[in-house]
Design a protein around this motif. Structure first.
Motif, PDB file in Angstrom:
ATOM      1  N   ILE A  74       0.852  -1.196   0.000  1.00 26.54           N
ATOM      2  CA  ILE A  74       0.000   0.000   0.000  1.00 26.54           C
ATOM      3  C   ILE A  74       0.889   1.248   0.000  1.00 26.54           C
ATOM      4  N   GLU A  75       1.970   1.198   0.775  1.00 29.50           N
ATOM      5  CA  GLU A  75       2.915   2.314   0.809  1.00 29.50           C
ATOM      6  C   GLU A  75       3.561   2.519  -0.570  1.00 29.50           C
ATOM      7  N   GLU A  76       3.947   1.403  -1.183  1.00 25.79           N
ATOM      8  CA  GLU A  76       4.565   1.486  -2.517  1.00 25.79           C
ATOM      9  C   GLU A  76       3.570   2.040  -3.538  1.00 25.79           C
ATOM     10  N   VAL A  95      -6.998   2.141  -7.745  1.00 24.59           N
ATOM     11  CA  VAL A  95      -8.105   1.367  -7.173  1.00 24.59           C
ATOM     12  C   VAL A  95      -7.890  -0.129  -7.434  1.00 24.59           C
ATOM     13  N   ARG A  96      -7.472  -0.466  -8.658  1.00 25.52           N
ATOM     14  CA  ARG A  96      -7.256  -1.876  -9.011  1.00 25.52           C
ATOM     15  C   ARG A  96      -6.128  -2.485  -8.167  1.00 25.52           C
ATOM     16  N   ARG A  97      -5.024  -1.760  -8.076  1.00 24.20           N
ATOM     17  CA  ARG A  97      -3.882  -2.284  -7.301  1.00 24.20           C
ATOM     18  C   ARG A  97      -4.192  -2.346  -5.803  1.00 24.20           C
ATOM     19  N   GLU A 182     -15.548  -3.020  -9.125  1.00 26.09           N
ATOM     20  CA  GLU A 182     -16.337  -2.302 -10.145  1.00 26.09           C
ATOM     21  C   GLU A 182     -17.032  -1.083  -9.528  1.00 26.09           C
ATOM     22  N   VAL A 183     -17.615  -1.269  -8.343  1.00 25.94           N
ATOM     23  CA  VAL A 183     -18.321  -0.166  -7.681  1.00 25.94           C
ATOM     24  C   VAL A 183     -17.323   0.934  -7.296  1.00 25.94           C
ATOM     25  N   ALA A 184     -16.174   0.530  -6.751  1.00 24.16           N
ATOM     26  CA  ALA A 184     -15.156   1.505  -6.340  1.00 24.16           C
ATOM     27  C   ALA A 184     -14.645   2.283  -7.554  1.00 24.16           C
ATOM     28  N   THR A 185     -14.412   1.577  -8.661  1.00 20.38           N
ATOM     29  CA  THR A 185     -13.927   2.225  -9.893  1.00 20.38           C
ATOM     30  C   THR A 185     -14.977   3.205 -10.422  1.00 20.38           C
ATOM     31  N   ASP A 186     -16.251   2.809 -10.374  1.00 20.46           N
ATOM     32  CA  ASP A 186     -17.333   3.697 -10.813  1.00 20.46           C
ATOM     33  C   ASP A 186     -17.337   4.995 -10.011  1.00 20.46           C
ATOM     34  N   LEU A 187     -17.167   4.876  -8.703  1.00 22.85           N
ATOM     35  CA  LEU A 187     -17.189   6.059  -7.833  1.00 22.85           C
ATOM     36  C   LEU A 187     -16.051   7.019  -8.181  1.00 22.85           C
ATOM     37  N   VAL A 188     -14.866   6.472  -8.377  1.00 24.94           N
ATOM     38  CA  VAL A 188     -13.696   7.302  -8.693  1.00 24.94           C
ATOM     39  C   VAL A 188     -13.863   7.944 -10.078  1.00 24.94           C
ATOM     40  N   THR A 189     -14.436   7.167 -11.009  1.00 25.72           N
ATOM     41  CA  THR A 189     -14.659   7.676 -12.373  1.00 25.72           C
ATOM     42  C   THR A 189     -15.668   8.817 -12.351  1.00 25.72           C
TER      43      THR A 189
END
Length: 198
Positions: A74-76, A95-97, A182-189
């Motif tokens: 997470i730090e990296e 988000v994916r990583r 998918e939900v997290a990516t949608d929110l960021v998008t």
């Protein structure tokens, strides 16, 4: 246990230090951090207390090392994100990583949720909070309005909640992870596009 955790355990089995961490975390989760002794950890590992001592002097040392090892990705990720342009692609990749990093750290998160006093005492919570703020700063545009800021922060919480709340949902662990992602990516998008519309 989900199939993914078994995979993680398989990868980590060869290394004595990591075996100690895995077994300690299992015991901490089963009977609580306070009630677990170094002797019990040694017994479950079927090693002498002296052999355990060679790697760790206290159970605090074990816990802090687990936290440092499992949260290093997470730090990296934060370091990588800070060096990237503030594009939608960067945010989606973060988000994916992060979703993948959480997969390996799931037992640690469970422990943190159930042993909040210990986490506070050992200042793990503070370090973790700083990492969350680091991720938030990369995901949130400096000029984003409040709704879009909330969307980005919600994306992080969605991924955390996905580890606990969905435990009782009948579905393949990988399918659940994909749905949460998918939900997290949608929110960021949405947040990113919102900032562009302003």
């Amino acid at each position: 246990m989900g199939g993914t955790m078994d995979g993680t355990r398989q990868r980590r089995r060869g290394n004595t230090r990591q075996r100690i961490q895995d077994v300690a975390l299992e015991l901490f989760a089963e009977q609580g951090y306070e009630k677990t002794s170094l002797r019990e950890i040694a017994e479950r590992l079927e090693v002498t207390k002296a052999a355990l001592y060679y790697h760790f002097k206290t159970k605090e040392e074990i816990l802090v090392s687990i936290f440092e090892d499992l949260s290093r990705p997470i730090e990296e990720l934060i370091e990588w994100g800070r060096s990237q342009p503030h594009t939608l692609e960067t945010k989606q990749e973060i988000v994916r990583r992060y979703s993948e990093a959480l997969l390996d750290a799931a037992p640690l998160f469970r422990f943190m949720q159930e042993n909040q006093a210990t986490v506070r005492e050992l200042r793990i919570g503070e370090t973790f909070k700083n990492r969350m703020l680091g991720l938030r700063d990369i995901l949130v545009d400096p000029d984003a309005d409040l709704v879009d800021q909330v969307r980005c922060i919600s994306a992080l919480f969605t991924m955390h909640a996905g580890m606990f709340v969905l435990q009782d949902v009948e579905a393949d662990p990988e399918e659940k992870r994909k749905a949460v992602l998918e939900v997290a990516t949608d929110l960021v998008t949405q947040a990113h596009l919102g900032a562009r519309r302003a």
